[in-house]
Motif scaffolding. Structure first.
Motif, PDB file in Angstrom:
ATOM      1  N   ARG A  89      55.823  39.217  24.840  1.00 55.99           N
ATOM      2  CA  ARG A  89      56.277  40.163  25.875  1.00 55.99           C
ATOM      3  C   ARG A  89      56.289  39.492  27.255  1.00 55.99           C
ATOM      4  N   ILE A  90      55.280  38.694  27.532  1.00 56.54           N
ATOM      5  CA  ILE A  90      55.224  38.027  28.834  1.00 56.54           C
ATOM      6  C   ILE A  90      56.408  37.086  28.997  1.00 56.54           C
ATOM      7  N   ILE A  91      56.677  36.271  27.990  1.00 54.12           N
ATOM      8  CA  ILE A  91      57.785  35.310  28.077  1.00 54.12           C
ATOM      9  C   ILE A  91      59.115  36.042  28.222  1.00 54.12           C
ATOM     10  N   GLU A  92      59.283  37.158  27.495  1.00 58.73           N
ATOM     11  CA  GLU A  92      60.503  37.956  27.627  1.00 58.73           C
ATOM     12  C   GLU A  92      60.661  38.485  29.058  1.00 58.73           C
ATOM     13  N   SER A  93      59.544  38.783  29.712  1.00 60.88           N
ATOM     14  CA  SER A  93      59.615  39.374  31.053  1.00 60.88           C
ATOM     15  C   SER A  93      59.964  38.361  32.135  1.00 60.88           C
ATOM     16  N   GLY A 160      50.381  31.275  34.747  1.00 54.72           N
ATOM     17  CA  GLY A 160      50.973  30.534  35.856  1.00 54.72           C
ATOM     18  C   GLY A 160      51.758  29.326  35.385  1.00 54.72           C
ATOM     19  N   GLY A 161      51.207  28.618  34.395  1.00 54.34           N
ATOM     20  CA  GLY A 161      51.902  27.446  33.862  1.00 54.34           C
ATOM     21  C   GLY A 161      53.212  27.822  33.184  1.00 54.34           C
ATOM     22  N   LEU A 162      53.190  28.888  32.392  1.00 52.77           N
ATOM     23  CA  LEU A 162      54.415  29.337  31.726  1.00 52.77           C
ATOM     24  C   LEU A 162      55.441  29.853  32.729  1.00 52.77           C
ATOM     25  N   ALA A 163      54.971  30.568  33.743  1.00 53.39           N
ATOM     26  CA  ALA A 163      55.899  31.064  34.765  1.00 53.39           C
ATOM     27  C   ALA A 163      56.571  29.894  35.470  1.00 53.39           C
ATOM     28  N   ALA A 164      55.797  28.856  35.789  1.00 55.24           N
ATOM     29  CA  ALA A 164      56.377  27.676  36.440  1.00 55.24           C
ATOM     30  C   ALA A 164      57.401  27.014  35.530  1.00 55.24           C
ATOM     31  N   GLN A 165      57.066  26.864  34.257  1.00 53.40           N
ATOM     32  CA  GLN A 165      58.011  26.255  33.311  1.00 53.40           C
ATOM     33  C   GLN A 165      59.282  27.085  33.188  1.00 53.40           C
ATOM     34  N   SER A 166      59.138  28.409  33.177  1.00 50.87           N
ATOM     35  CA  SER A 166      60.321  29.260  33.021  1.00 50.87           C
ATOM     36  C   SER A 166      61.227  29.183  34.244  1.00 50.87           C
ATOM     37  N   LEU A 167      60.638  28.952  35.428  1.00 54.26           N
ATOM     38  CA  LEU A 167      61.450  28.799  36.638  1.00 54.26           C
ATOM     39  C   LEU A 167      62.188  27.466  36.642  1.00 54.26           C
TER      40      LEU A 167
END
Length: 199
Positions: A89-93, A160-167
């Motif tokens: 769910r987090i990655i989808e968001s 935070g790490g996943l959010a940075a990677q997704s950006l």
């Protein structure tokens, strides 16, 4: 909606469209359909209004995530199932909330030059850790606050790490299943030692 709610909605719109540093009081007043004076009356400063708008947006995201997880991973779900469902769910968001994550990284980059900003977000950061521990472990912080903060910090580091990677590289962001497999590998090495894992 009253002026205060209009201002918060206008500030959120501006955060998404212009970012934190690029948003002016006039931008918010125009988006909200209010006067400039209304910002001072309700929030004292433009920065306080922007901070509140961002905090509310991320709080709503956390509440939405908690509801979604409760529905998708039932009470009888294993820890691994809750972990994978949560990160799915987090990655989808990330795609939907990309502008909000970009604003957060913008703020993090400016905190060394703005001690008052760091001080304002410290309580929200602590609350986020406790919230993540509650979501993933159903851990009551009043029972074991130190453990909840430590677990929350772990999940916050992943987030935070996943959010940075997704950006930076949306297509290269690991899936929830890949994260779960990686965590299993780390747990196995902790349990058996690297020699046994390699053998």
């Amino acid at each position: 909606m009253g002026n205060r709610e209009d201002l918060l909605a206008g500030a959120r719109h501006c955060l998404i469209e212009k970012g934190y540093a690029g948003t002016t009081a006039r931008d918010i007043a125009t988006a909200a359909g209010t006067s400039l004076a209304a910002i001072g009356y309700h929030f004292r400063t433009t920065r306080a209004l922007l901070d509140e708008a961002l905090y509310q947006a991320m709080q709503e995201w956390g509440e939405e995530l908690e509801r979604t997880l409760a529905a998708s991973a039932g009470a009888d779900a294993t820890g691994a199932e809750r972990f994978e469902a949560g990160w799915s769910r987090i990655i989808e968001s990330f795609a939907r909330l990309r502008p909000l994550w970009a604003v957060q990284f913008e703020l993090i980059a400016s905190m060394d030059r703005s001690p008052e900003l760091r001080e304002a977000f410290a309580p929200a950061n602590r609350q986020a850790r406790l919230g993540l521990a509650a979501i993933f472990h159903r851990l009551d912080p009043e029972v074991d606050e130190a453990k909840a903060l430590a677990l929350g910090a772990f999940y916050q580091a992943l987030l935070g790490g996943l959010a940075a990677q997704s950006l930076v590289d949306p297509a290269g962001t690991p899936s929830a299943a890949e994260l779960t497999d990686a965590l299993r590998t780390v747990a196995e090495e902790f349990a058996t030692g690297p020699g046994a894992a390699q053998g």
